[in-house]
Design an enzyme around this catalytic site. Structure first.
Site, PDB file in Angstrom:
ATOM      1  N   HIS A 188       0.849  -1.185   0.000  1.00  7.71           N
ATOM      2  CA  HIS A 188       0.000   0.000   0.000  1.00  7.71           C
ATOM      3  C   HIS A 188       0.886   1.236   0.000  1.00  7.71           C
ATOM      4  O   HIS A 188       1.940   1.225   0.645  1.00  7.71           O
ATOM      5  CB  HIS A 188      -0.915   0.021   1.238  1.00  7.71           C
ATOM      6  CG  HIS A 188      -2.082   0.915   1.081  1.00  7.71           C
ATOM      7  ND1 HIS A 188      -2.007   2.265   1.326  1.00  7.71           N
ATOM      8  CD2 HIS A 188      -3.346   0.661   0.663  1.00  7.71           C
ATOM      9  CE1 HIS A 188      -3.185   2.798   1.080  1.00  7.71           C
ATOM     10  NE2 HIS A 188      -4.019   1.859   0.671  1.00  7.71           N
TER      11      HIS A 188
ATOM     12  N   ASP B 149      -8.008  -5.352   0.258  1.00  9.77           N
ATOM     13  CA  ASP B 149      -8.556  -6.177  -0.812  1.00  9.77           C
ATOM     14  C   ASP B 149      -8.125  -7.629  -0.745  1.00  9.77           C
ATOM     15  O   ASP B 149      -8.607  -8.456  -1.520  1.00  9.77           O
ATOM     16  CB  ASP B 149      -8.167  -5.582  -2.170  1.00  9.77           C
ATOM     17  CG  ASP B 149      -8.999  -4.357  -2.455  1.00  9.77           C
ATOM     18  OD1 ASP B 149     -10.163  -4.347  -2.023  1.00  9.77           O
ATOM     19  OD2 ASP B 149      -8.488  -3.418  -3.069  1.00  9.77           O
TER      20      ASP B 149
END
Ligand code: CMC
Length: 431
Positions: free
Chosen positions: A308, A366
């Site tokens: 991320h 996710d």
């Protein structure tokens, strides 16, 4: 604002520049470079906004090093455990948690705006039967401005609010209709007796032929997923919505731009990509091969659902979802779901690997969301659409915040030109 001095140095050129510094409520200080070009004739260079804050915002706070996410100051763990998605939507939009009466009123407003103009249904018929639902979303949401002229004065705060309500309310109806078009079933109208998430499941999975009732665990899981996806400060799609809105474009056009940005596999498309990846890996015995591929710089493969830009620690949303994943699989599907087992093992192996440790690559939101969606019988190509529904309130909250900011002006980045220096045109017969 406090002032600090910075040294700018290039070969023989040395200059001390005094720049103001913005002090946030939480997070690192921000050097204000807005007058740098006017005063010093210098640009700053920051592709991908690695160190650049694009705006002031009071909506969401993330501390990526510590794995902290807060909406309007409330920790995501508390909201996930205690709140309903509509309550969180109110919080993001208006800045405070609603009292009972405010919540009832907001819930009613959203519920009674869920229907689509009948003529919009013709749009769905224009798409090829196997069109990706995100393609349909981009088109249909963009077209809403052609239907709701009555609330398009972006300088009128009440119009802005009505458009925000319409977008939050109609997004599930549009999403479900995209799915129905895909599977060749009739569009199901919203049911005003149901909650936001139960209604979405009904619009997706009911047919006119028989009664339908969503499983309470499915509704609970969707509610949680939507809370966790509701906002994430200045990510790519939200920044896209803000940039589109900065030119005074209408909110429906801005949201269509945001949906397009979300679609990419590095952003909202990752949940679909994770499931595709797990399917491709297929078995625990093949994990090592895929870990090696992810580490190989000559191979474009990346471990989807890992890493991320902001989190250099566990994404707090991934932790919450891992537990919900377990519950959903126990209640709705096979608790020995091979996909979940594969994901758990993949996470375990990756988190012991020096490559992932050194780069601080952890599972993101996710990584587990797709497995839950699959257990709810939501097909892979609808995963990113689910993300778009949940994120709509984040997008409109940021758009509303930007539109009421007196400092708001058109977003217009500068560039570092690296092309040819000036040269004269050469006629065709001399080239
Ligand atoms: N698998 C393998 N290597 C990775 C991965 C990954 N998933 N993510 C980052 N890296 C490596 C990358 O190759 C680079 O290595 P090196 O320093 O040796 O060149 C280093 O880690 C830093 O990566 P980056 O690409 O510079 O980081 P970024 O901040 O630009 O990208 C990201 C962030 C999310 C796009 C990236 O981690 C990624 O592509 N992850 C997979 C896609 C994904 O899961 N996206 C969902 C994000 S969360 C939901 C959302 O916000 O929409």
């Amino acid at each position: 604002m406090t002032d600090k001095y910075y040294l700018i140095q290039e070969d023989a050129h040395q200059e001390r520049v005094q720049l103001p510094v913005k002090r946030p409520v939480q997070g690192p200080l921000a050097v204000d470079v807005t007058k740098l070009y006017r005063n010093q004739g210098l640009f700053t260079y920051d592709p991908g906004f690695m160190s650049t804050a694009s705006c002031e915002s009071s909506i969401t706070y993330i501390d990526g090093e510590a794995g902290i996410l807060e909406y309007r100051g409330y920790p995501i763990e508390q909201l996930a455990a205690e709140a309903d998605y509509i309550e969180v939507a109110y919080l993001l939009l208006y800045g405070e948690l609603p009292n009972g009466e405010q919540l009832r009123e907001f819930d009613d407003i959203i519920t009674y705006h869920t229907m689509l103009n009948e003529n919009l249904k013709d749009f769905f018929g224009g798409f090829h039967y196997d069109a990706h639902p995100m393609a349909i979303m981009v088109g249909v949401v963009g077209s809403l401005s052609a239907f709701y002229h009555d609330s398009l004065d972006i300088n009128n705060p009440r119009h802005r609010e009505i458009s925000a309500h319409r977008l939050i309310a109609k997004m599930p109806t549009i999403a479900a209709a995209s799915y129905k078009h895909n599977v060749g079933e009739p569009i199901i109208y919203p049911d005003n007796d149901l909650s936001y998430c139960a209604n979405l499941l009904k619009m997706m999975f009911a047919t006119p032929c028989e009664p339908y009732q969503a499983h309470p665990i499915a509704v609970q899981a969707l509610n949680l997923l939507f809370i966790l996806h509701a906002d994430h400060e200045q990510n790519a799609s939200t920044s896209t919505v803000r940039l589109a809105g900065s030119s005074q474009a209408n909110p429906f056009a801005c949201l269509a731009a945001g949906i397009a940005s979300l679609w990419g596999p590095a952003h909202g498309g990752a949940n679909e990509a994770v499931l595709n990846m797990l399917t491709e890996i297929g078995d625990v015995s093949r994990i090592d091969r895929y870990i090696a591929k992810a580490k190989d710089k000559k191979d474009p493969f990346r471990l989807m659902g890992f890493g991320h830009r902001v989190y250099k620690h566990y994404d707090p949303r991934a932790n919450i979802l891992r537990e919900m994943c377990r519950t959903v699989l126990e209640e709705l599907a096979d608790s020995n779901n091979p996909m979940f087992e594969l994901a758990l093992r993949l996470e375990e192996i990756a988190l012991k690997d020096d490559y992932f440790l050194a780069r601080k690559l952890y599972p993101n939101v996710d990584f587990y969301s797709g497995i839950i969606y699959r257990a709810l019988h939501i097909p892979n190509n609808m995963f990113t659409v689910m993300f778009a529904i949940a994120r709509t309130v984040g997008w409109v909250s940021h758009w509303m915040e930007m539109m009421s900011d007196p400092l708001q002006r058109i977003g217009r980045p500068r560039q570092v030109y690296m092309g040819s220096p000036r040269r004269d045109f050469v006629p065709l017969d001399q080239r």
